[in-house]
Structure formats: structure tokens, C-alpha cells
Design an enzyme around this catalytic site. Sequence first.
Site, mmCIF file in Angstrom:
data_model
loop_
_atom_site.group_PDB
_atom_site.id
_atom_site.type_symbol
_atom_site.label_atom_id
_atom_site.label_comp_id
_atom_site.label_asym_id
_atom_site.label_seq_id
_atom_site.Cartn_x
_atom_site.Cartn_y
_atom_site.Cartn_z
ATOM 1 C CD GLU A 159 75.327 -105.448 -2.020
ATOM 2 O OE1 GLU A 159 74.937 -106.606 -1.802
ATOM 3 O OE2 GLU A 159 75.921 -104.764 -1.180
ATOM 4 C CE LYS A 190 77.342 -106.109 2.919
ATOM 5 N NZ LYS A 190 76.726 -106.269 1.575
ATOM 6 C CG ASP A 222 79.533 -90.422 10.311
ATOM 7 O OD1 ASP A 222 79.913 -91.422 9.678
ATOM 8 O OD2 ASP A 222 80.257 -89.820 11.116
ATOM 9 C CG HIS A 278 73.353 -110.025 -5.814
ATOM 10 N ND1 HIS A 278 73.300 -108.772 -5.271
ATOM 11 C CD2 HIS A 278 74.641 -110.211 -6.213
ATOM 12 C CE1 HIS A 278 74.503 -108.213 -5.330
ATOM 13 N NE2 HIS A 278 75.329 -109.070 -5.894
#
Length: 422
Positions: A81, A258, A274, A372
Amino acid sequence: MNSRIPGFFKLSPEERLEKISQELHLSEEDKKVLTGNAGFTVENADRMIENTIGYLPVPLGLAANFKINSKDIFVPMATEEPSVVAAASNASKHAYESGGFTTTYTGSIMRGQIQVTNVKNPYFALAKIYENKGKIMQICNEQDSTLVSLGGGAKDIDVQIVETEIEKMVVVHLLVDTRDAMGANAVNTMAEAVTPFIEEITDGCVVLRILSNLADQRIVRARAIFKDPSLHGEGLKKFMDSYQLALFDPYRAATHNKGIMNGISAVVLATGNDTRAVEAGAHAYAAVSGRYRSLTHWELGENNELIGMIELPLAVGLIGGATQSHPVAKLVTKMLDVSSAEELAGIIAATGLAQNFAALKALAGDGIQKGHMKLHLKNIAVMAGATSEQIDEVVTKAIQKETHRFDDIKAIVEELRQRDRT
């Protein structure tokens, strides 16, 4: 080592690697592993999972400007991202002069759950389990003498009665110190080994015997003071208003957290840990109060300072799994210069706090899309058909035109094609 490298983002990948190689004393072989010219192969992949047909490379970036527990650190982040690495680097810069990040760790205790059903007298069974704690600990610790020799192993039990729609179940929690391992294999082995004895003393039927990813006795906290000259007055109020919504509204909190996990998962993945276990634990912890809330806390300090703190469970390790079997992950832990799971967890938590500061700052200012999408332009240029030689020029023209729309980018690519034909 100094993690502050002005203009680091302006360098080419080759120049960045050379710069970092000097700081981190990387060998020529290390550089080959990082650039994909050596290291991970299909054979490696085939040893890790079933039905292997290849592997998927993920970009590996370095976040600069981090000082954690008085130590300058470059933080490796594996993510697809755009803006994640840049945001973490920019945010940590604003905490650097005020001392950087300070972290604490409650320890490396993991829970293994043993679900006992068909128990006639659940509370009587609970008492019997506690009476036999010594025997339970003995059986568990016989399964991993190496872990015990390192000071780890089963340390205690916690027995709970869980009332479901069907029956009252007895759930035995094994509390296991996994030291510098994530610990899933050790805990699961212990839970399965002690199952026959649990069934014998409860006269019940064991169904599940498996680790819990809500590692509420493996909590990491990180704090920092951010001094950003661009944030003052109305900007500070908007920053705090954004945070307050994440405290009380689960719809906002989900996206807020998030964003935190953008940073955390990138470091977890880079170190071969993990990501799913860490994400499950973090989101479960965010909801332990009965309402899903922010993993961070923000307060206003003096002179326009923003004081941030993050608290979450982080079950990560340096031993076992892909951390040791994946050559890039192994090199990443070398670059971090960490010697314990505690150190690694602190770095990961600090990265999550930095990521949250960057996101709230963007939301309080021009919005999340401006920065972004600027960084996403290269991806859009490729989607629009730009060649490697054209990408930088396409991005430059798009920035000049203040657009990131696909149709506009495609038109720019077509203009360049027409020009190159003539």
C-alpha cells in the site's frame, strides 16, 4: 547509528540500499537477498506451504527517523500500500527530538484453551482441576524441555465456566511463557498432551484444545510526544475530534485501527511473523470492554504537543516459523538488531502509534487522499500502460495537472506515445 537521513525518499532504490548498507553493515550477500538476486526460492516456498507453484514478492521499505527506547532504528516494512512507509517516517520525525518512543512489555504469556463439555457438575470439576494444577503443569512442561530450560513453559492455569445456549462448559486456560517464540506450536502441543488427564479428572469430553490469539497477558505499550509545527489551533482540535470519534463509534474505530494495523502488519510481515494472529488479537483487544474502540489514546500537551499512547497484545517471536526459515525475514531481524521478542514487539507498537499520528494529522488537514494518491500515481501509470521509461514523466505531468484520475493518466500516457512515435 542515526536513523535521520534527510531526503532519503528522494534517493533511488539502489542509492537507499547503499546508504543503509553502510549504516547497518550489510554484506554483499545481504544486499543480494534484499534485491531478490539471492535468497528466497520456489524450493523455500515449497518447504513452507502445500501445493506450491511460486511466490508473491511484496515491496520491502525502510521507515526512517525512529528512536525507540533511546536507540535509533530503521524499521523494515513489507506492504503493497502506497503512503504507509512515508507516513511512518514522517510521523516518527516529529517525535524524534522529544525523545522518540518509549515501550513496555508485560511478558510473553500465551493462553491455550481446553474446552470440556458434557460435565455434570461444572463447578465441582473446576475445583478438581485446580486441585490437580501441579500434575497439569508437569504434563505440559514434559512436552518442551528446551523451553523450560530457557525459563519458559507452563506457569499457571485459569479455569472458567462458560455458559452457552446448550450447556455450561468448563474451559481450562493454560498460561504458558513462550519466551522469544510466538508460541503457537508449544502451547498447542501442551494442550493436546494434557487432554486425557483433564478428561479423566472431570469425567467430561474435551473438544477444542488450542491457543487463543487474544494474548491479553502479552501486552505492549508505546508512548511518544509529537511536536509538529503544522498542527496548531483548529488543526489540533480536528485531530482530537477525529480521535474522539474512534473512541465512541465502532464504524470509525474499525478504520482508525485498520490504519494502525497498516504499520503494525507491515513490520510483522517483514519479520516473518503471523499477521493474521496479530490482527485477530488486536481487534479482539479493542473490543474487550464490550464496545469496539481505538487502540490508541491521545492527549494535548503544552506548546501544541500531542501525547500519544498505544496498547495492544503482540504475539510475535524471533524463534521458529518463517522468522528463521525465510531468508529475507531472517535478514530483516538482523537489520533491526533485536535480541528478544520484547524488543521486536516494542518496535512494532511504536510503528503503529506513528502510523496513527500520521493518519489523524492527514484527516485533520487536507484529507487522506491527497498524499496517498500522489504516492499511488506510479501504480496508476502502470495500469494505464506506461512503460518503465515513461512512469516518472507521467507522474510529473499528473502532479502538474493536479489529477490522479485514471482517465486523465491514461490520456497523458497516450500523449507520450504519440510524441514518441513522431
